[in-house]
Design a protein around this motif. Structure first.
Motif, PDB file in Angstrom:
ATOM      1  N   GLY A  20      13.360  -2.587  -7.176  1.00 20.77           N
ATOM      2  CA  GLY A  20      12.912  -1.334  -6.557  1.00 20.77           C
ATOM      3  C   GLY A  20      11.486  -1.337  -6.082  1.00 20.77           C
ATOM      4  O   GLY A  20      10.702  -2.205  -6.421  1.00 20.77           O
ATOM      5  N   PRO A  21      11.145  -0.336  -5.251  1.00 19.06           N
ATOM      6  CA  PRO A  21       9.808  -0.221  -4.688  1.00 19.06           C
ATOM      7  C   PRO A  21       8.793   0.247  -5.722  1.00 19.06           C
ATOM      8  O   PRO A  21       9.139   0.803  -6.719  1.00 19.06           O
ATOM      9  CB  PRO A  21       9.987   0.808  -3.569  1.00 19.06           C
ATOM     10  CG  PRO A  21      11.158   1.618  -3.987  1.00 19.06           C
ATOM     11  CD  PRO A  21      12.040   0.701  -4.757  1.00 19.06           C
TER      12      PRO A  21
ATOM     13  N   LEU B 104      -4.958   4.529 -10.925  1.00 17.04           N
ATOM     14  CA  LEU B 104      -4.732   3.710  -9.739  1.00 17.04           C
ATOM     15  C   LEU B 104      -3.967   2.474 -10.171  1.00 17.04           C
ATOM     16  O   LEU B 104      -4.441   1.692 -11.006  1.00 17.04           O
ATOM     17  CB  LEU B 104      -6.062   3.313  -9.091  1.00 17.04           C
ATOM     18  CG  LEU B 104      -5.957   2.383  -7.875  1.00 17.04           C
ATOM     19  CD1 LEU B 104      -5.242   3.081  -6.705  1.00 17.04           C
ATOM     20  CD2 LEU B 104      -7.346   1.905  -7.436  1.00 17.04           C
ATOM     21  N   CYS B 105      -2.776   2.294  -9.635  1.00 17.89           N
ATOM     22  CA  CYS B 105      -1.953   1.142  -9.979  1.00 17.89           C
ATOM     23  C   CYS B 105      -2.246  -0.034  -9.034  1.00 17.89           C
ATOM     24  O   CYS B 105      -2.736   0.190  -7.928  1.00 17.89           O
ATOM     25  CB  CYS B 105      -0.471   1.509  -9.899  1.00 17.89           C
ATOM     26  SG  CYS B 105       0.028   2.762 -11.117  1.00 17.89           S
TER      27      CYS B 105
ATOM     28  N   VAL C 155       0.889  -1.162   0.000  1.00 16.19           N
ATOM     29  CA  VAL C 155       0.000   0.000   0.000  1.00 16.19           C
ATOM     30  C   VAL C 155       0.929   1.214   0.000  1.00 16.19           C
ATOM     31  O   VAL C 155       1.461   1.612   1.028  1.00 16.19           O
ATOM     32  CB  VAL C 155      -0.926   0.006   1.229  1.00 16.19           C
ATOM     33  CG1 VAL C 155      -1.735   1.302   1.262  1.00 16.19           C
ATOM     34  CG2 VAL C 155      -1.863  -1.196   1.196  1.00 16.19           C
ATOM     35  N   HIS C 156       1.150   1.777  -1.175  1.00 13.92           N
ATOM     36  CA  HIS C 156       2.187   2.795  -1.348  1.00 13.92           C
ATOM     37  C   HIS C 156       1.615   4.162  -1.694  1.00 13.92           C
ATOM     38  O   HIS C 156       2.356   5.128  -1.873  1.00 13.92           O
ATOM     39  CB  HIS C 156       3.173   2.334  -2.431  1.00 13.92           C
ATOM     40  CG  HIS C 156       4.523   2.927  -2.333  1.00 13.92           C
ATOM     41  ND1 HIS C 156       5.055   3.756  -3.305  1.00 13.92           N
ATOM     42  CD2 HIS C 156       5.473   2.826  -1.373  1.00 13.92           C
ATOM     43  CE1 HIS C 156       6.273   4.125  -2.953  1.00 13.92           C
ATOM     44  NE2 HIS C 156       6.554   3.595  -1.790  1.00 13.92           N
TER      45      HIS C 156
ATOM     46  N   GLY D 293       6.271  -0.270  -9.106  1.00 15.41           N
ATOM     47  CA  GLY D 293       5.399   0.889  -9.036  1.00 15.41           C
ATOM     48  C   GLY D 293       4.229   0.793  -9.997  1.00 15.41           C
ATOM     49  O   GLY D 293       3.091   1.095  -9.648  1.00 15.41           O
ATOM     50  N   TRP D 294       4.511   0.378 -11.240  1.00 14.13           N
ATOM     51  CA  TRP D 294       3.434   0.289 -12.223  1.00 14.13           C
ATOM     52  C   TRP D 294       2.651  -1.014 -12.101  1.00 14.13           C
ATOM     53  O   TRP D 294       1.435  -1.024 -12.288  1.00 14.13           O
ATOM     54  CB  TRP D 294       3.998   0.358 -13.652  1.00 14.13           C
ATOM     55  CG  TRP D 294       4.965   1.432 -13.928  1.00 14.13           C
ATOM     56  CD1 TRP D 294       6.252   1.276 -14.369  1.00 14.13           C
ATOM     57  CD2 TRP D 294       4.772   2.847 -13.822  1.00 14.13           C
ATOM     58  NE1 TRP D 294       6.855   2.499 -14.526  1.00 14.13           N
ATOM     59  CE2 TRP D 294       5.971   3.476 -14.203  1.00 14.13           C
ATOM     60  CE3 TRP D 294       3.682   3.631 -13.428  1.00 14.13           C
ATOM     61  CZ2 TRP D 294       6.116   4.859 -14.214  1.00 14.13           C
ATOM     62  CZ3 TRP D 294       3.825   5.002 -13.429  1.00 14.13           C
ATOM     63  CH2 TRP D 294       5.031   5.615 -13.823  1.00 14.13           C
ATOM     64  N   GLY D 295       3.347  -2.117 -11.810  1.00 17.35           N
ATOM     65  CA  GLY D 295       2.735  -3.419 -12.005  1.00 17.35           C
ATOM     66  C   GLY D 295       2.349  -4.202 -10.773  1.00 17.35           C
ATOM     67  O   GLY D 295       1.758  -5.282 -10.892  1.00 17.35           O
ATOM     68  N   LYS D 296       2.638  -3.673  -9.576  1.00 24.67           N
ATOM     69  CA  LYS D 296       2.387  -4.470  -8.380  1.00 24.67           C
ATOM     70  C   LYS D 296       1.746  -3.663  -7.250  1.00 24.67           C
ATOM     71  O   LYS D 296       0.728  -4.064  -6.694  1.00 24.67           O
ATOM     72  CB  LYS D 296       3.696  -5.096  -7.902  1.00 24.67           C
ATOM     73  CG  LYS D 296       3.562  -5.990  -6.693  1.00 24.67           C
ATOM     74  CD  LYS D 296       4.922  -6.578  -6.314  1.00 24.67           C
ATOM     75  CE  LYS D 296       4.816  -7.462  -5.073  1.00 24.67           C
ATOM     76  NZ  LYS D 296       6.137  -7.999  -4.675  1.00 24.67           N
ATOM     77  N   ASN D 297       2.346  -2.547  -6.907  1.00 23.85           N
ATOM     78  CA  ASN D 297       1.914  -1.794  -5.724  1.00 23.85           C
ATOM     79  C   ASN D 297       0.619  -1.031  -5.961  1.00 23.85           C
ATOM     80  O   ASN D 297       0.236  -0.750  -7.093  1.00 23.85           O
ATOM     81  CB  ASN D 297       3.004  -0.807  -5.298  1.00 23.85           C
ATOM     82  CG  ASN D 297       4.291  -1.498  -4.928  1.00 23.85           C
ATOM     83  OD1 ASN D 297       4.301  -2.686  -4.594  1.00 23.85           O
ATOM     84  ND2 ASN D 297       5.391  -0.758  -4.991  1.00 23.85           N
ATOM     85  N   ARG D 298      -0.032  -0.652  -4.852  1.00 23.97           N
ATOM     86  CA  ARG D 298      -1.208   0.222  -4.934  1.00 23.97           C
ATOM     87  C   ARG D 298      -0.713   1.658  -4.900  1.00 23.97           C
ATOM     88  O   ARG D 298      -0.357   2.200  -3.849  1.00 23.97           O
ATOM     89  CB  ARG D 298      -2.183  -0.051  -3.781  1.00 23.97           C
ATOM     90  CG  ARG D 298      -2.675  -1.477  -3.664  1.00 23.97           C
ATOM     91  CD  ARG D 298      -3.037  -2.141  -4.983  1.00 23.97           C
ATOM     92  NE  ARG D 298      -4.007  -1.436  -5.789  1.00 23.97           N
ATOM     93  CZ  ARG D 298      -5.313  -1.732  -5.844  1.00 23.97           C
ATOM     94  NH1 ARG D 298      -5.793  -2.711  -5.111  1.00 23.97           N
ATOM     95  NH2 ARG D 298      -6.120  -1.065  -6.627  1.00 23.97           N
TER      96      ARG D 298
END
Length: 316
Positions: free
Chosen positions: A315-316, A167-168, A99-100, A268-273
């Motif tokens: 990376g995050p 929203l990613c 949850v970023h 950032g683009w493909g996993k996190n919110r």
């Protein structure tokens, strides 16, 4: 409320009433608390972590006054949050994704959205940016994002006036960001904490090969990025060693700002919110250009960051 914002930050001439501020002058906590103290009915907050004592104390006061407080954090940061004795509801996730996102909504009419978490480090030490919007429509959108993050659902691109929001995880967001970068004709400036996406790097390289000036400042976290060596050739990219560059922003031709919680990374683009915004505003762009010039000046290392480094993830 509008008077407070005008007194604190630069007002931007974009279609939705908005203002921007940076953590450079040490007043970020004060500004966020001022927004929170205007709450009469409800505050909704999302952040990777939440440990800034003045903000938690303000939320506790609001809770005691009957204001409904809803906060969401990443499950990896629970212990540090509860050390600060919050008295309000805090939810978290159980997924592998972070949850970023970083935003708060006050009384369904004010949105604070940016690159920094509501933590001591992000607000008092690191380089970050925040925007304040007065818009019921935008508040509704961010409340919908809260629900989507909470339930694990996705959302499509949303356009509001001169702004586009994503929203990613969202490949759509990545494609739009790359498209905006490749449309550059004169200059791209950026500040980025983690830069590990090879397609975004390829877009910058393409622009540089056409004579576009690409100027960036990255955090020393990128010593471990597999792309670090390639960030420098043909581009003016320097590494900050004196401050943490937690920014996640591109400025294209002094008119388009790409910003939000997502780093230029695969996660950032493909996993996190994450939430990403693309905004057309020359006034906003100039504010960010000034900010980037400042952090480049205060960095101890103004040389291009081209030296061998180890590979350690994406990376995050």
């Amino acid at each position: 409320m509008k008077g407070i914002i005008l007194a604190c930050v630069a007002l931007l001439s974009i279609s939705v009433s908005a203002s921007v501020f940076f953590t450079d002058d040490g007043r970020a906590v004060e500004r966020i608390v001022e927004v929170l103290e205007s709450a009469k009915e409800e505050v909704v907050l999302v952040s990777y972590s939440l440990d800034e004592q003045e903000i938690i104390a303000c939320l506790n006061r609001l809770q005691r006054k009957g204001v409904k407080i809803s906060a969401m954090i990443d499950n990896s940061t629970v212990s540090r949050v509860f050390e600060k004795s919050p008295e309000f509801r805090i939810s978290t996730d159980t997924s592998a994704a972070l949850v970023h996102s970083k935003f708060l909504v006050v009384d369904r009419r004010i949105v604070v959205f940016g690159t920094g978490n509501f933590t001591e480090g992000s607000l008092r030490e690191d380089s970050n940016s925040f925007m304040i919007f007065e818009s019921a429509r935008l508040a509704t959108l961010f409340l919908d994002y809260y629900s989507a993050i909470e339930s694990g659902n996705s959302r499509r691109m949303t356009r509001i006036e001169n702004m586009v929001f994503f929203l990613c995880p969202s490949e759509e967001a990545r494609k739009h960001v790359i498209n905006e970068l490749t449309k550059a004709r004169k200059e791209i400036r950026f500040g980025m904490f983690a830069f590990t996406d090879p397609q975004v790097l390829a877009a910058l390289k393409f622009c540089a090969s056409r004579g576009v000036r690409v100027i960036g400042v990255i955090d020393s976290w990128n010593d471990d990025s597999p792309l670090k060596d390639y960030l420098t050739s043909g581009m003016e990219v320097s590494e900050s060693t004196s401050i943490t560059v937690h920014d996640k922003t591109f400025v294209v031709d002094g008119r388009v700002v790409i910003t939000g919680s997502a780093n230029a990374s695969l996660s950032g683009w493909g996993k996190n919110r994450e939430i990403v915004a693309i905004i057309e505003s020359r006034d906003l762009a100039q504010e960010f250009v000034n900010h980037f010039e400042y952090i480049r000046e205060v960095s101890n290392d103004s040389k291009n960051c081209a030296r061998p480094d180890k590979h350690n993830g994406w990376g995050p």
